[in-house]
Design a protein around this motif. Structure first.
Motif, PDB file in Angstrom:
ATOM      1  N   PRO A  86      71.744  68.191 -10.986  1.00  0.00           N
ATOM      2  CA  PRO A  86      72.136  69.266 -10.071  1.00  0.00           C
ATOM      3  C   PRO A  86      71.381  69.222  -8.747  1.00  0.00           C
ATOM      4  O   PRO A  86      70.304  68.626  -8.646  1.00  0.00           O
ATOM      5  CB  PRO A  86      71.796  70.537 -10.843  1.00  0.00           C
ATOM      6  N   ARG A  87      71.982  69.889  -7.745  1.00  0.00           N
ATOM      7  CA  ARG A  87      71.312  70.033  -6.457  1.00  0.00           C
ATOM      8  C   ARG A  87      70.017  70.825  -6.618  1.00  0.00           C
ATOM      9  O   ARG A  87      69.925  71.704  -7.484  1.00  0.00           O
ATOM     10  CB  ARG A  87      72.225  70.779  -5.474  1.00  0.00           C
ATOM     11  N   ARG A  88      69.067  70.516  -5.791  1.00  0.00           N
ATOM     12  CA  ARG A  88      67.815  71.253  -5.780  1.00  0.00           C
ATOM     13  C   ARG A  88      68.124  72.735  -5.524  1.00  0.00           C
ATOM     14  O   ARG A  88      68.849  73.059  -4.590  1.00  0.00           O
ATOM     15  CB  ARG A  88      66.942  70.719  -4.657  1.00  0.00           C
ATOM     16  N   GLY A  89      67.618  73.597  -6.358  1.00  0.00           N
ATOM     17  CA  GLY A  89      67.817  75.025  -6.146  1.00  0.00           C
ATOM     18  C   GLY A  89      69.089  75.561  -6.774  1.00  0.00           C
ATOM     19  O   GLY A  89      69.338  76.765  -6.739  1.00  0.00           O
ATOM     20  N   LYS A  90      69.889  74.702  -7.357  1.00  0.00           N
ATOM     21  CA  LYS A  90      71.119  75.195  -7.970  1.00  0.00           C
ATOM     22  C   LYS A  90      70.799  76.031  -9.199  1.00  0.00           C
ATOM     23  O   LYS A  90      71.433  77.054  -9.451  1.00  0.00           O
ATOM     24  CB  LYS A  90      72.008  74.009  -8.354  1.00  0.00           C
ATOM     25  N   TYR A  91      69.815  75.571  -9.972  1.00  0.00           N
ATOM     26  CA  TYR A  91      69.459  76.320 -11.177  1.00  0.00           C
ATOM     27  C   TYR A  91      68.032  76.842 -11.055  1.00  0.00           C
ATOM     28  O   TYR A  91      67.125  76.114 -10.652  1.00  0.00           O
ATOM     29  CB  TYR A  91      69.612  75.437 -12.420  1.00  0.00           C
ATOM     30  N   SER A  92      67.881  78.091 -11.392  1.00  0.00           N
ATOM     31  CA  SER A  92      66.538  78.663 -11.406  1.00  0.00           C
ATOM     32  C   SER A  92      65.782  78.082 -12.602  1.00  0.00           C
ATOM     33  O   SER A  92      66.389  77.487 -13.488  1.00  0.00           O
ATOM     34  CB  SER A  92      66.636  80.185 -11.520  1.00  0.00           C
ATOM     35  N   PRO A  93      64.455  78.256 -12.627  1.00  0.00           N
ATOM     36  CA  PRO A  93      63.696  77.658 -13.739  1.00  0.00           C
ATOM     37  C   PRO A  93      64.210  78.086 -15.114  1.00  0.00           C
ATOM     38  O   PRO A  93      64.142  77.315 -16.066  1.00  0.00           O
ATOM     39  CB  PRO A  93      62.280  78.177 -13.483  1.00  0.00           C
ATOM     40  N   ASP A  94      64.790  79.268 -15.224  1.00  0.00           N
ATOM     41  CA  ASP A  94      65.315  79.678 -16.524  1.00  0.00           C
ATOM     42  C   ASP A  94      66.775  79.272 -16.726  1.00  0.00           C
ATOM     43  O   ASP A  94      67.449  79.772 -17.629  1.00  0.00           O
ATOM     44  CB  ASP A  94      65.146  81.189 -16.729  1.00  0.00           C
ATOM     45  N   GLY A  95      67.271  78.401 -15.850  1.00  0.00           N
ATOM     46  CA  GLY A  95      68.585  77.812 -16.081  1.00  0.00           C
ATOM     47  C   GLY A  95      69.762  78.593 -15.552  1.00  0.00           C
ATOM     48  O   GLY A  95      70.911  78.244 -15.818  1.00  0.00           O
ATOM     49  N   MET A  96      69.488  79.683 -14.796  1.00  0.00           N
ATOM     50  CA  MET A  96      70.612  80.440 -14.260  1.00  0.00           C
ATOM     51  C   MET A  96      71.117  79.774 -12.974  1.00  0.00           C
ATOM     52  O   MET A  96      70.318  79.434 -12.103  1.00  0.00           O
ATOM     53  CB  MET A  96      70.165  81.866 -13.932  1.00  0.00           C
ATOM     54  N   PRO A  97      72.421  79.624 -12.835  1.00  0.00           N
ATOM     55  CA  PRO A  97      72.940  78.996 -11.617  1.00  0.00           C
ATOM     56  C   PRO A  97      72.943  79.959 -10.440  1.00  0.00           C
ATOM     57  O   PRO A  97      73.130  81.159 -10.597  1.00  0.00           O
ATOM     58  CB  PRO A  97      74.373  78.621 -11.993  1.00  0.00           C
ATOM     59  N   THR A  98      72.678  79.411  -9.267  1.00  0.00           N
ATOM     60  CA  THR A  98      72.774  80.156  -8.014  1.00  0.00           C
ATOM     61  C   THR A  98      74.092  79.789  -7.353  1.00  0.00           C
ATOM     62  O   THR A  98      74.486  78.631  -7.390  1.00  0.00           O
ATOM     63  CB  THR A  98      71.649  79.707  -7.066  1.00  0.00           C
ATOM     64  N   ALA A  99      74.737  80.782  -6.749  1.00  0.00           N
ATOM     65  CA  ALA A  99      75.960  80.452  -6.007  1.00  0.00           C
ATOM     66  C   ALA A  99      75.588  79.807  -4.680  1.00  0.00           C
ATOM     67  O   ALA A  99      74.772  80.351  -3.936  1.00  0.00           O
ATOM     68  CB  ALA A  99      76.779  81.716  -5.766  1.00  0.00           C
ATOM     69  N   ILE A 100      76.113  78.628  -4.408  1.00  0.00           N
ATOM     70  CA  ILE A 100      75.915  77.988  -3.104  1.00  0.00           C
ATOM     71  C   ILE A 100      77.294  77.889  -2.480  1.00  0.00           C
ATOM     72  O   ILE A 100      78.064  76.980  -2.788  1.00  0.00           O
ATOM     73  CB  ILE A 100      75.290  76.588  -3.251  1.00  0.00           C
ATOM     74  N   PRO A 101      77.642  78.851  -1.617  1.00  0.00           N
ATOM     75  CA  PRO A 101      79.031  78.875  -1.134  1.00  0.00           C
ATOM     76  C   PRO A 101      79.348  77.685  -0.250  1.00  0.00           C
ATOM     77  O   PRO A 101      78.487  77.159   0.456  1.00  0.00           O
ATOM     78  CB  PRO A 101      79.114  80.186  -0.346  1.00  0.00           C
ATOM     79  N   GLY A 102      80.588  77.238  -0.302  1.00  0.00           N
ATOM     80  CA  GLY A 102      81.055  76.177   0.580  1.00  0.00           C
ATOM     81  C   GLY A 102      80.962  76.615   2.027  1.00  0.00           C
ATOM     82  O   GLY A 102      80.990  77.807   2.322  1.00  0.00           O
ATOM     83  N   HIS A 103      80.869  75.638   2.936  1.00  0.00           N
ATOM     84  CA  HIS A 103      80.573  76.035   4.314  1.00  0.00           C
ATOM     85  C   HIS A 103      81.822  76.320   5.142  1.00  0.00           C
ATOM     86  O   HIS A 103      81.705  76.814   6.255  1.00  0.00           O
ATOM     87  CB  HIS A 103      79.711  74.968   5.003  1.00  0.00           C
ATOM     88  N   ASN A 104      83.032  75.987   4.632  1.00  0.00           N
ATOM     89  CA  ASN A 104      84.203  76.205   5.471  1.00  0.00           C
ATOM     90  C   ASN A 104      85.450  76.374   4.612  1.00  0.00           C
ATOM     91  O   ASN A 104      86.079  75.402   4.200  1.00  0.00           O
ATOM     92  CB  ASN A 104      84.372  75.033   6.451  1.00  0.00           C
ATOM     93  N   ALA A 105      85.807  77.635   4.378  1.00  0.00           N
ATOM     94  CA  ALA A 105      86.945  77.926   3.506  1.00  0.00           C
ATOM     95  C   ALA A 105      88.262  77.520   4.140  1.00  0.00           C
ATOM     96  O   ALA A 105      89.232  77.238   3.430  1.00  0.00           O
ATOM     97  CB  ALA A 105      86.973  79.423   3.176  1.00  0.00           C
ATOM     98  N   VAL A 106      88.325  77.481   5.469  1.00  0.00           N
ATOM     99  CA  VAL A 106      89.579  77.101   6.127  1.00  0.00           C
ATOM    100  C   VAL A 106      89.903  75.638   5.827  1.00  0.00           C
ATOM    101  O   VAL A 106      91.049  75.288   5.529  1.00  0.00           O
ATOM    102  CB  VAL A 106      89.494  77.364   7.642  1.00  0.00           C
ATOM    103  N   LEU A 107      88.885  74.779   5.889  1.00  0.00           N
ATOM    104  CA  LEU A 107      89.109  73.369   5.545  1.00  0.00           C
ATOM    105  C   LEU A 107      89.615  73.240   4.112  1.00  0.00           C
ATOM    106  O   LEU A 107      90.503  72.443   3.814  1.00  0.00           O
ATOM    107  CB  LEU A 107      87.822  72.559   5.695  1.00  0.00           C
ATOM    108  N   VAL A 108      89.018  74.019   3.209  1.00  0.00           N
ATOM    109  CA  VAL A 108      89.396  73.936   1.798  1.00  0.00           C
ATOM    110  C   VAL A 108      90.868  74.271   1.611  1.00  0.00           C
ATOM    111  O   VAL A 108      91.614  73.541   0.933  1.00  0.00           O
ATOM    112  CB  VAL A 108      88.518  74.893   0.962  1.00  0.00           C
TER     113      VAL A 108
END
Lengths: 435, 435, 435
Positions: free
Chosen positions: C202-224
């Protein structure tokens, strides 16, 4: 009198041509995104609007008079007899397509294709004129290109003109060949881009007083690379329609055209990755994009008459040539061409045309094809470049082509359109963005 | 009983129709970009997501019941006999396309085309409802349009209904004609956009207390102009497929359709450049984009039955009409239509339909075609507009269509989706961006 | 020895296939935009450049050796005789397409289609490797996929290989069927995406030490969401070309393919709207985009052999499965897949393949089709997943696949390309953007 391979099309051939022609505007959409993304954010709306105006002016000029001067093989043309041979130098069709039944004949398909592809040619100089070329001048310059320069040269190549005739008259292979427009569209556009870059000069701040170029990075790499993907689809359509209409390829043989187009773009992009990685330590996204488009451009002329292995070589050389040429023009020749238009389209296009001479194979072997190709390239450099330079130089006397310093400082968006492209986003205001 | 020209298609005709239909979603992609780019950055994700939902809801509703009410010329329909003549008023096909073999017959091709083009019609009101129309209401309103309003009117025009019959029954030319959907798609969508703008009212801050409009610039001009380029490709497909299926044009004659479409868009865009330059001193990028699309819209109805010269006039008038109409609606009629949807699609579409009456020429000349066109337009204004207004007015009783002030202040993205479109970019937070 | 339906194509069938194949790069353009938009702005240029490189490497590897191992039904292959039956396990064509006439034959059309669709498969892992996967590793991993893994499995399915033969040899229906590449393209790509996510972590910072995922929002919803619209056009082409070439469908029957594709995508997107609204109170734009593409993916295998009503069920289940699966992988299995590639392409693709077993109907009824499909899926999970994991695990020994922490902190753009995608825009510099 027709010198070119233009068999009567089957209904299927007509239908496939139409489907392919309808993809051609995606070439233009791709180039518009590439030019815009490689320019500054302060000129982004101007760049896109200019692209739309170019498509519009070019299509209308081609409709009004361009087609009447380009014509099509086997249709009315003016002929000069030199040393006992009848040379066809310009078409003689009525204005406004009045003499042409739009009924699916090869000539009518060619007219539809050109109404779109002439806009592609005229969009190429937008790449070299980024961030300083004025909209009014862009429109008039486009009118000159689409109304005269392009049709004249395209008549010689695609309209049964003298470059197509050098085969029958002097035994130079099958005469000058260019299926997808590597010369007529790309090189004509690219040489006009060179003329514009010379006439309007570099952007303020591009060169230090001692002549060293400053890097002015494009403002949006995502647009640039999206443009590459759209251009691929457009080019598949362009090369295929050209192969059917101007190289007499059967609809079933369009598979070869597709394979060659993809291979050429792919290898050219990877060549640019390799070179920029060797030169700068890291691949350069904008040069890779230029390489990709250079591969597409180089594929056009020979797409219908070479093997995939030859397409690989054509693309490889194109990728190298374009990358090297961009640096050469920027550093040695002090030509400020933000979109790399001269290298991608003129250098890439000319290479593709010459490559046809080396690699083309035909059912019946011919000799001297390379000489025919050389004559075509000599005509580009010795006649089309001076012509397009001269016309734009004349235009400069009547319509100042370059925005004043104030316009460059404000950005073309505010100066010419009175509004910015991204009014809600916060942008860096310092003149050059250094990282 | 069939009143329309629908020859059995050759296999080539079927194949070309399919290839053209597959380009139609690019119309929708283009409109989505235009609507989004002309809206605020705080509603950008909402605008794009709404477009996707509209495409989805419209296709499914058309599949579920829309087709069964639209039908196709020569297939089962309900008939009323009035003054001795059998009038066909609504189709009588089973739901869920169960009665239709999807085998390449004209009716099956029409069903596929409509599943995509009904989404295009339903996307038009997103332009007038920008920045304040709620997603749930958008979905239900789309369902009403795609499930009932559109199929009913389209049956009359394309399904062998009474508007198509006025030719055979009363000698009004060939009956109401519309090859590419200038009325069925564009005007129906545009009039619904007007109904929505009336029902939900202007954006907060659009009009000062004394009724003067404030300019609220779109947040991304590059998206808007990219949308124009994609729309061109989509429209080439849309008009061509429509011409084959609804105007009985041979595949080879699609060349004329392509030429007319390009000319109309080109001249309309340049007309908008000229007018905005005269009015405001500088060309306005968003109005030029509206002009371009207006030219595409106006080209649709008559694309298969007029000369290129007539297409030039149609586009020219469309460009002028759209530009003038946008100002009229905004300033005089206090209709806040951020995307210019009413002017582009309703005004442009109606003009195109009327223009067919003036300019169409057929192998066998007919008289009274203009009267048939007028009857069709009268039906749009006198029946479709009240119907679509009434349905959306009723909907408003059940599903509040407009976001509360809080939603407008936060932006539709945060309010309805809980996230912004561009979370990493810094945007201006002041309410109106003035330059 | 040919086990598959590949009738000789009419010229029209060839032409329609070509027109459809030319739309396939729009699938890739769509996925590239989706992956880029769902990633961080600091990796946007890298993401788009990687997509271009993947298309290039994949096309060239497929040209060099991929086709020679995939081949086509009825052409040279290596055969093993097991228990009295001749099993075809890998093709035996010369390298560099030297044995293949590019003349519009079904085999040549398949080769052209695959040169583009193998790039689509190879682009899928970019979605799971966003923001941390290195370009050099991407290129080599793509070469392995396009040069070996994909052609091997595709030979079994589309090249007359053993999965296609289980029908004739053991009476399992018509053998494993997959018209549009739900297994060969989507599931192979999706399982590779899973392998990459496992290998690079996983990306650095995606999971907290206790394994909970953090939301990392995409940077451009219009492109998506623009990517979703482009993908629809591409998929219409992909499914149709596949149906003609690999399911023996007549050109006229492509209408069914189009209807099924649209319905599946539409209902899947709306299912995702419903589920995310129920779960989070508001619809989630990125999950809806994933649902839409999941619907397209699930439509591929069975597009030519089910009714529209079945396509509705396939899409509905796909939309639910994809949405649930994304959360499952992120939260329960701690697989960090920013683009949702595993769920959309592997889960969606496998579901589509199985659904063919339940819903397909043929002119002559067959029994045991579901068992053939199950064998194909078992092969994906039991053979392709270990193979692709193993190859990428080996690759990791030679080319470190993951950027170091420094690279993730700077962003892949600066770290690997030396320049950012949006140099003129001000972006938030804090690590995670919370709203």
């Amino acid at each position: 009198m027709t010198q070119q391979f233009v068999p009567a099309l089957s209904e299927t051939g007509t239908a496939l041509s139409i489907a392919c022609i309808f993809l051609v505007p995606l070439c233009g959409a791709g180039l518009a995104l590439i030019n815009t993304g490689l320019g500054r954010s302060r000129s982004a709306a101007h760049s896109m609007l200019a692209a739309l105006c170019v498509i519009a002016v070019a299509a209308l000029m081609y409709f009004a008079c361009g087609y009447s001067w380009q014509g099509f093989a086997g249709r009315p043309a003016h002929v000069i007899t030199v040393s006992g041979k009848a040379w066809n130098w310009i078409a003689a069709e009525p204005f406004f397509l009045r003499g042409l039944q739009l009924d699916g004949s090869p000539a009518s398909l060619a007219a539809l294709l050109q109404m779109l592809s002439v806009g592609l040619a005229a969009m190429i100089p937008l790449g070299s004129g980024s961030d300083r070329w004025r909209l009014s001048a862009i429109c008039v310059s486009t009118a000159l290109l689409a109304g005269f320069t392009y049709p004249l040269y395209a008549h010689w190549v695609w309209g049964g003109g003298w470059l197509a005739q050098v085969g029958a008259h002097y035994g130079l292979g099958r005469g000058f060949l260019d299926a997808g427009g590597g010369s007529t569209i790309q090189a004509v556009g690219g040489l006009t881009a060179l003329a514009i870059a010379w006439i309007i000069g570099p952007r303020r701040g591009k060169y230090s007083p001692d002549g060293m170029p400053t890097a002015i990075p494009g403002h949006n790499a995502v647009l640039v690379l999206l443009g590459c993907a759209l251009a691929l689809v457009g080019w598949l359509g362009l090369n295929s329609a050209g192969a059917i209409l101007f190289a007499g390829v059967a609809p079933t043989a369009v598979v070869l055209v597709g394979v060659n187009t993809v291979i050429s773009a792919a290898v050219a992009a990877l060549a640019a990755v390799m070179i920029t990685r060797m030169r700068f330590g890291k691949p350069d996204a904008s040069l890779v994009a230029n390489g990709w488009v250079g591969g597409l451009v180089a594929s056009s002329a020979a797409c219908a008459s070479v093997t995939p292995a030859a397409a690989l070589v054509i693309g490889l050389v194109a990728g190298i040539l374009v990358t090297v040429s961009i640096e050469l023009f920027e550093v040695r020749l002090a030509v400020d061409d933000p979109g790399g238009a001269v290298s991608v389209h003129a250098v890439g296009g000319i290479w593709g045309v010459l490559a046809l001479g080396f690699f083309a194979h035909f059912p019946k072997p011919v000799s001297g094809q390379w000489l025919a190709q050389l004559v075509g390239v000599a005509t580009l450099l010795g006649f089309v470049l001076p012509l397009t330079y001269g016309l734009n130089w004349l235009l400069e006397r009547f319509v100042p082509q370059r925005a004043p310093l104030e316009g460059e400082r404000l950005g073309m968006d505010v100066y010419e359109l009175g509004a910015t492209a991204y009014p809600e986003f916060v942008t860096h205001t310092e003149e050059f963005i250094q990282r």
